[in-house]
Structure formats: C-alpha cells, structure tokens
Design a protein around this motif. Structure first.
Motif, PDB file in Angstrom:
ATOM      1  N   GLN A  26      11.308 -80.638   7.700  1.00 35.76           N
ATOM      2  CA  GLN A  26      12.625 -80.847   7.098  1.00 35.76           C
ATOM      3  C   GLN A  26      13.689 -79.997   7.786  1.00 35.76           C
ATOM      4  O   GLN A  26      14.842 -79.976   7.372  1.00 35.76           O
ATOM      5  CB  GLN A  26      12.572 -80.520   5.594  1.00 35.76           C
ATOM      6  CG  GLN A  26      11.805 -81.550   4.775  1.00 35.76           C
ATOM      7  CD  GLN A  26      10.306 -81.475   4.953  1.00 35.76           C
ATOM      8  OE1 GLN A  26       9.726 -80.411   4.920  1.00 35.76           O
ATOM      9  NE2 GLN A  26       9.666 -82.613   5.162  1.00 35.76           N
ATOM     10  N   ALA A  54      10.196 -71.995   0.626  1.00 33.22           N
ATOM     11  CA  ALA A  54      10.899 -73.218   1.020  1.00 33.22           C
ATOM     12  C   ALA A  54      10.070 -73.950   2.077  1.00 33.22           C
ATOM     13  O   ALA A  54      10.557 -74.305   3.141  1.00 33.22           O
ATOM     14  CB  ALA A  54      12.308 -72.917   1.506  1.00 33.22           C
ATOM     15  N   ASP A  76       8.394 -74.402  -3.016  1.00 31.77           N
ATOM     16  CA  ASP A  76       9.607 -75.165  -2.723  1.00 31.77           C
ATOM     17  C   ASP A  76      10.207 -75.645  -4.039  1.00 31.77           C
ATOM     18  O   ASP A  76       9.504 -75.838  -5.030  1.00 31.77           O
ATOM     19  CB  ASP A  76       9.316 -76.359  -1.812  1.00 31.77           C
ATOM     20  CG  ASP A  76      10.575 -76.865  -1.114  1.00 31.77           C
ATOM     21  OD1 ASP A  76      10.812 -76.472   0.062  1.00 31.77           O
ATOM     22  OD2 ASP A  76      11.348 -77.633  -1.739  1.00 31.77           O
ATOM     23  N   MET A 105      13.124 -69.754  -4.606  1.00 31.16           N
ATOM     24  CA  MET A 105      12.901 -68.530  -3.826  1.00 31.16           C
ATOM     25  C   MET A 105      13.801 -67.372  -4.254  1.00 31.16           C
ATOM     26  O   MET A 105      13.664 -66.264  -3.759  1.00 31.16           O
ATOM     27  CB  MET A 105      13.016 -68.804  -2.331  1.00 31.16           C
ATOM     28  CG  MET A 105      14.322 -69.400  -1.907  1.00 31.16           C
ATOM     29  SD  MET A 105      14.213 -69.929  -0.200  1.00 31.16           S
ATOM     30  CE  MET A 105      15.753 -70.818  -0.056  1.00 31.16           C
ATOM     31  N   GLU A 121      10.947 -70.810   7.037  1.00 28.02           N
ATOM     32  CA  GLU A 121      11.666 -71.457   8.150  1.00 28.02           C
ATOM     33  C   GLU A 121      12.798 -72.339   7.604  1.00 28.02           C
ATOM     34  O   GLU A 121      12.591 -73.180   6.732  1.00 28.02           O
ATOM     35  CB  GLU A 121      10.694 -72.289   9.002  1.00 28.02           C
ATOM     36  CG  GLU A 121       9.663 -71.411   9.696  1.00 28.02           C
ATOM     37  CD  GLU A 121       8.894 -72.115  10.812  1.00 28.02           C
ATOM     38  OE1 GLU A 121       9.412 -73.081  11.404  1.00 28.02           O
ATOM     39  OE2 GLU A 121       7.767 -71.670  11.089  1.00 28.02           O
TER      40      GLU A 121
HETATM   41  N1  SAH Z   1      10.409 -74.891   5.925  1.00 26.99           N
HETATM   42  C1  SAH Z   1      10.529 -76.342   6.012  1.00 26.99           C
HETATM   43  C2  SAH Z   1      11.689 -76.895   5.184  1.00 26.99           C
HETATM   44  C3  SAH Z   1      13.058 -76.448   5.605  1.00 26.99           C
HETATM   45  S1  SAH Z   1      14.353 -77.389   4.863  1.00 26.99           S
HETATM   46  C4  SAH Z   1      10.678 -76.736   7.475  1.00 26.99           C
HETATM   47  O1  SAH Z   1      11.105 -75.896   8.280  1.00 26.99           O
HETATM   48  O2  SAH Z   1      10.397 -77.891   7.790  1.00 26.99           O
HETATM   49  C5  SAH Z   1      14.888 -76.344   3.561  1.00 26.99           C
HETATM   50  C6  SAH Z   1      13.936 -76.342   2.356  1.00 26.99           C
HETATM   51  O3  SAH Z   1      14.433 -75.412   1.390  1.00 26.99           O
HETATM   52  C7  SAH Z   1      13.795 -77.661   1.617  1.00 26.99           C
HETATM   53  O4  SAH Z   1      12.435 -78.002   1.522  1.00 26.99           O
HETATM   54  C8  SAH Z   1      14.396 -77.375   0.227  1.00 26.99           C
HETATM   55  O5  SAH Z   1      13.781 -78.090  -0.814  1.00 26.99           O
HETATM   56  C9  SAH Z   1      14.121 -75.891   0.102  1.00 26.99           C
HETATM   57  N2  SAH Z   1      14.940 -75.134  -0.836  1.00 26.99           N
HETATM   58  C10 SAH Z   1      16.287 -75.119  -0.949  1.00 26.99           C
HETATM   59  N3  SAH Z   1      16.678 -74.230  -1.892  1.00 26.99           N
HETATM   60  C11 SAH Z   1      15.539 -73.662  -2.377  1.00 26.99           C
HETATM   61  C12 SAH Z   1      15.276 -72.653  -3.355  1.00 26.99           C
HETATM   62  N4  SAH Z   1      16.267 -72.065  -4.025  1.00 26.99           N
HETATM   63  N5  SAH Z   1      13.995 -72.314  -3.580  1.00 26.99           N
HETATM   64  C13 SAH Z   1      12.978 -72.900  -2.912  1.00 26.99           C
HETATM   65  N6  SAH Z   1      13.169 -73.861  -1.986  1.00 26.99           N
HETATM   66  C14 SAH Z   1      14.426 -74.236  -1.713  1.00 26.99           C
END
Ligand code: SAH
Length: 257
Positions: A26, A54, A76, A105, A121
């Motif tokens: 993502q 995340a 997540d 998070m 990431e």
């Molecule tokens: N680490 C993954 C996703 C990155 S995209 C990669 O690199 O492919 C950003 C991610 O943050 C998404 O999956 C979104 O759902 C998550 N996200 C956004 N705000 C968040 C929060 N407050 N707590 C946990 N996850 C969160």
C-alpha cells in the motif's frame, strides 16, 4: 489545477480499502529495501518480538518474517487489510509466528517494553514523525530497534508545486538531516538511513496501480469518488516522475538509548 487536488485522507475508507486492498503493497518499498534495513539490526533470536505498525496487507511483513526468527505482530487500522494480512500469512505457512490485529498506532494495546523491534513502512506521518517516535519508544525494550520509512526532502529548496503538495499532505515533512536529529532528540541512537531507490516507487507502487486501475474503475463504474481517487494517484505518479530528485521515502533505523 492545484486547488482541485484531493489527498488520500479525503477519500472514504471503504474506497481506499477497495483500491489499495488490490495491491500487494500500500506504499512505496521493496523486498530488497526491507532486507537492507533488517541487516542493520543485531541480536535477533527465536525469542524476539517484532511489531509492524500500519502493516497494511503485509507486503513488508512477509519479508520480515522470512528473514528473521521470533514472532511478529502486525497492526493496522483497517479491518479489511488485517483480514487479507492474516489470509496471506496462512497461505504462506507463517501464521504460527505472525498475526495481524486491528488497532491504531497512536493507541497501542501492547505492554510497556514489549518489543525488540518496531517496524513501520510508509505510515508514521499519519500520527506525526516526532509523536510516533516518542510514543513508540515506550513499547521498545532497552536497546530495541526502530526501523521506519518516512517522506523526506532530499534538498534544502524545492519547486513550489512539489513543496505545496507535500506540505499539504505531510505538514512536518523535513530534510533527512533534520529527521535524524529529531530521532536522536527522541532518545534513539542513529544506526542508519538510506533513501528508497526509484524502483520502490515505480515498479512496486505506481506500476501495480496502473495495472489494476481499469478493473477498479469497472467495479466502481459511475462512482465519481473512485474516478477522483484514480486521478489523484495518477497525479501523484506524475509528480514523482517530475520531481523525484527532491523527495522520497527514507528508511531510518535507530536504537533505543
Ligand atoms: N506498511 C504498508 C502500508 C503502508 S500504507 C506498506 O508499506 O505497504 C499506510 C497504512 O497505514 C495503511 O495500511 C493504513 O490503513 C494505515 N494506517 C493509517 N493510520 C493508521 C493508524 N492510526 N493506525 C494504524 N494504521 C494506520
């Protein structure tokens, strides 16, 4: 033109999940960059506890699991991503060591000093770089490691168009040097930092999106927000092509003091 640009957080979460849930990752990144970041981390054993905040659907978590021992907890905010995450881990036979849970998070359901490593990431900007570093430190064992990627400027000055885009999306975006000093002030020793190469954006982020956008539009025919989301992501890819010498994701690796 610029004023019409929407940001990813302006879109409905079910649309975001539909779009990004179709992808293996993502955010920008790659197997190679995750392995390189792991190479700076010592003393991992089958007792180690690793967190991946995340985690999305687990693109990088799979790489972490295949290159470490110990257990991994992915967290997540989107239940649909966690469902896919756990399905992926089952399919790869990793479910005995890796589990995904829904949570935020900035409000973690873990014990103080629980983890040997905290990974994240492409996500810390959602709660702020400094805020995340400060808060997460409490969940790391003494001498535990943090490894994360964060949007960063590569130069002291940038053209107005790209400056505006990123300052609107990530108000605290700073240079690599500033981010390293923030990490040190938050109580980590600096271990390493490296910029993700272009392939992490083009081959593993923008190209897979291009390949699925047609199907996404077919499944969401007539949905204006879906059209706007695709346009938004196309604009982001164009900006990257035009301005990639000025910004990128940087992997920051630190050790809790
Ligand atoms: N680490 C993954 C996703 C990155 S995209 C990669 O690199 O492919 C950003 C991610 O943050 C998404 O999956 C979104 O759902 C998550 N996200 C956004 N705000 C968040 C929060 N407050 N707590 C946990 N996850 C969160």
């Amino acid at each position: 033109m610029e004023s019409e640009v929407a940001f990813i957080h302006d879109f409905d979460s079910s649309l975001i999940c539909d779009y990004f849930g179709r992808l293996e990752r993502q955010g920008p990144g790659s197997r190679e960059s995750t392995i390189l970041a792991l190479s700076f981390i010592d003393n991992l054993s089958d007792e180690s506890e690793i967190a991946d905040f995340a985690c999305g659907t687990g693109g990088q978590t799979i790489t972490i699991a295949q290159n470490t021992r110990g257990t991994i907890t992915g967290l997540d905010i989107f239940p649909k991503f966690i469902e896919k995450f756990n399905e992926n881990m089952n399919n790869l036979g990793l479910r005995n060591r890796v589990k995904g849970i829904v949570g935020s998070m900035d409000n973690l359901p873990f014990r103080s000093k629980q983890f040997d490593v905290i990974w994240s990431e492409g996500a810390i900007a959602n709660i702020g770089f400094q805020n995340g570093l400060d808060y997460w430190k409490g969940f790391l064992k003494n001498d535990g490691y943090i490894a994360l990627t964060y949007e960063s400027w590569f130069t002291d000055e940038r053209p107005a168009e790209i400056e505006k885009f990123w300052v609107d999306a990530v108000p605290a975006i700073s240079t690599v040097e500033t981010n390293i000093s923030i990490m040190k002030k938050s109580g980590y020793s600096f271990v390493a930092a490296f910029a993700l190469p272009e392939t992490c954006w083009i081959d593993t982020y923008f190209s897979p999106q291009k390949a699925m956008q047609k199907e996404f539009m077919k499944d969401n025919a007539g949905n204006k927000a879906a059209e706007a989301l695709v346009e938004n992501m196309e604009y982001e890819a164009e900006l990257y092509e035009k301005y990639k010498q000025y910004y990128g994701y940087v992997f920051y690796i630190g050790k809790k003091l």
